[in-house]
Design an enzyme around this catalytic site. Structure first.
Site, mmCIF file in Angstrom:
data_model
loop_
_atom_site.group_PDB
_atom_site.id
_atom_site.type_symbol
_atom_site.label_atom_id
_atom_site.label_comp_id
_atom_site.label_asym_id
_atom_site.label_seq_id
_atom_site.Cartn_x
_atom_site.Cartn_y
_atom_site.Cartn_z
ATOM 1 N N LYS A 71 0.857 -1.199 0.000
ATOM 2 C CA LYS A 71 0.000 0.000 0.000
ATOM 3 C C LYS A 71 0.883 1.235 0.000
ATOM 4 O O LYS A 71 1.843 1.312 0.781
ATOM 5 C CB LYS A 71 -0.892 -0.036 1.240
ATOM 6 C CG LYS A 71 -1.922 1.087 1.335
ATOM 7 C CD LYS A 71 -2.757 0.939 2.600
ATOM 8 C CE LYS A 71 -3.876 1.953 2.698
ATOM 9 N NZ LYS A 71 -4.697 1.776 3.925
ATOM 10 N N SER A 147 -9.578 1.802 2.920
ATOM 11 C CA SER A 147 -8.706 2.557 2.034
ATOM 12 C C SER A 147 -7.663 1.708 1.306
ATOM 13 O O SER A 147 -7.068 2.194 0.356
ATOM 14 C CB SER A 147 -8.000 3.646 2.832
ATOM 15 O OG SER A 147 -7.157 3.060 3.813
ATOM 16 N N SER A 171 -9.757 -0.554 7.112
ATOM 17 C CA SER A 171 -9.185 -0.455 5.767
ATOM 18 C C SER A 171 -8.476 -1.681 5.222
ATOM 19 O O SER A 171 -8.106 -1.689 4.052
ATOM 20 C CB SER A 171 -8.216 0.725 5.700
ATOM 21 O OG SER A 171 -8.945 1.901 5.523
HETATM 22 N N1 GLN Z 1 -13.021 4.148 6.410
HETATM 23 C C1 GLN Z 1 -12.396 4.633 7.600
HETATM 24 C C2 GLN Z 1 -11.977 6.062 7.384
HETATM 25 O O1 GLN Z 1 -12.374 6.614 6.427
HETATM 26 C C3 GLN Z 1 -11.219 3.797 7.943
HETATM 27 C C4 GLN Z 1 -10.041 4.054 7.095
HETATM 28 C C5 GLN Z 1 -8.839 3.254 7.484
HETATM 29 O O2 GLN Z 1 -8.948 2.217 8.152
HETATM 30 N N2 GLN Z 1 -7.685 3.736 7.092
HETATM 31 O O3 GLN Z 1 -11.283 6.641 8.144
#
Ligand code: GLN
Length: 480
Positions: A71, A147, A171
């Protein structure tokens, strides 16, 4: 079809010299050239360098010769890190490896290319990447989740054997469930955060996205463990996950949290998850109803704590030390203002503003301090539940992958869809998403099943997930 095989199978072929690491890498690369123009998972690859590393990979190591995607907020030496943001794209090349990457290398893996994400990991669909769109390999009109959407889409489509993601509020688990693969969020402190761009430092954890539970155990084994460069990384030895992986679930106590089985969840998701629970029960697990009373507050608490931490963490992107700097600044203030205004996207700005607000004098106690208190109640709910059960079982997401644009005009709707993943990060516990079925529509969409374990309880969730996976063949299905 080397690029669609799990790590464990590939390792056997590599060790038997039926294939070479270079064959494997070329097979992955040719799949990328066939499909990535549609999928859009990769932001960067250096095939020549990866081939050179593959040639010298030590096959005696646990991940010897296995190419792994990363990532793009995790630093890989001499590769760009963009965080999916205009503020870094084209402006930053990492001079060092994150600990998770140096550990992958020590295990013999080849860190092959950087994968798309929501800008600074803020989002649930990868739509917030400022750089490109990533599509769900099962249905290109739908998001891959986020994400870590690039990581999930790459593994699901055969463009990576495995990938690293990060999970601050879901994420890893949510994109894994949207793309029909396995995703594991380690307990807070199990894996070093050194060299990973911080979003919310008290919640972030890196972990594997893989085709099978066994692969998740292999990658976690390689990256986990104490690190003097991260003081929050727990100084405890990492158990041998392979030793208990096949111990089965007979006698295991599985808790069903009432608050995770609620109206509003897609009926097909609910049915698939219930089916997975019945499967584990038929293998001898004991199913026990439990309650996590403060679940409904988790999304609100998360968006106070995560944004507060983000507003501090993102202060380093100031146009001076890293990344984009505006043209012809009038003065220092103008340089900061315009560099950040030009560099950050809308969601990142929204969160910096929200985080600054909840920390500001006069609101700090009303929002930030209160959120920290409720966070303690959420932790206590899990502590009490894990006094009665070994693992918790529930959905990952209330619905399967959604269409592009479906939630992006309404941030609150997007935030609320994280209801089943966020509390685990607030409590610091571990969780895994495993494929457990498909929707009946056409194209059919994958559904994920979540197992949550106590702090440092990765071995038990891996074991339960393995027992489920072995009884089903969802994980063997690949998108066309
Ligand atoms: N969807 C959550 C957010 O928007 C979690 C994102 C993540 O785990 N990086 O913050």
């Amino acid at each position: 079809m080397l690029h669609t095989q799990p790590i464990a199978t590939l390792r056997r072929q590599l060790l038997a010299r039926e294939i070479s690491p270079a064959d494997l890498l070329r097979s992955v690369e040719s799949q990328i050239s066939r499909t990535d123009s549609q999928i859009g998972a990769y932001l960067f690859r250096d095939l020549d360098r990866a081939l050179a590393e593959a040639e010298t990979a030590d096959l005696s190591r646990p991940l010897g010769g296995i190419p792994i995607g990363v990532k793009d907020l995790i630093n890989v030496k001499d590769q760009p890190t963009t965080c999916g943001s205009r503020i870094l794209a084209g402006k930053y090349t990492s001079p060092y490896d994150a600990t998770v990457v140096s550990r992958l290398r020590s295990a013999g893996a080849v860190p092959f290319g950087k994968l798309n994400l929501d800008e600074f990991a803020m989002g649930s669909s990868t739509e917030n990447s400022a750089l490109q769109i990533t599509r769900n390999p099962w249905d290109p009109t739908r998001v891959p989740g986020g994400s870590s959407g690039g990581s999930a889409a790459a593994v699901a489509s055969g463009e990576a054997v495995a990938a690293l993601g990060t999970d601050t509020g879901g994420s890893i688990r949510q994109p894994a469930s949207f793309c029909g693969i396995v995703g594991l969020k380690p307990s807070y402190g199990r894996v070093s955060r050194y060299g990973i761009t911080a979003y919310a430092s008290s919640l972030d954890q890196a972990g594997p996205l893989t085709r099978t539970v066994e692969d998740a155990a292999l990658v976690l084994q390689a990256i986990a463990g104490p690190d003097p460069s991260d003081s929050t990384c727990i100084r405890q030895p990492v158990p041998d996950f392979s030793a208990t992986l096949r111990s089965g679930v007979r006698g295991l106590r599985i808790g069903l949290p009432a608050e995770y089985f609620i109206p509003g969840t897609d009926p097909e998701v609910e049915a698939a998850v219930q089916g997975a629970i019945r499967e584990l029960e038929s293998q001898g697990a004991e199913i026990i109803p439990v309650s996590l009373l403060h679940t409904s507050a988790a999304v609100a608490v998360y968006y106070i704590i995560a944004t507060a931490e983000a507003s501090a963490n993102l202060a380093r992107f100031d146009g001076i030390r890293y990344g984009h700097r505006c043209e012809n600044p009038k003065d220092l203030r103008d340089l900061y203002d315009r560099s950040r205004a030009e560099g950050f996207g809308a969601e990142v700005k929204r969160r910096i503003i929200l985080g600054t607000y909840v920390l500001s004098s006069g609101y700090y106690d009303a929002y930030y301090t209160k959120a920290q208190k409720v966070r303690q109640l959420i932790r206590r709910d899990f502590r009490e539940a894990f006094a009665k059960v070994d693992v918790l079982a529930c959905p990952v997401s209330p619905a399967p992958a959604f269409k592009f644009g479906e939630h992006s005009s309404d941030p609150l709707q997007m935030y609320l869809a994280d209801i089943f993943t966020i509390a685990a990060n607030l409590a610091g516990i571990c969780g895994i998403s495993v494929p457990c079925g498909f929707t009946s529509g056409s194209p059919a969409l994958p559904i994920g099943f979540q197992l949550l374990g106590p702090p440092l309880g990765e071995a038990v969730i891996l074991r339960a997930a393995q027992a489920y996976e072995q009884a089903t063949d969802w994980h063997t299905l690949r998108p066309v």
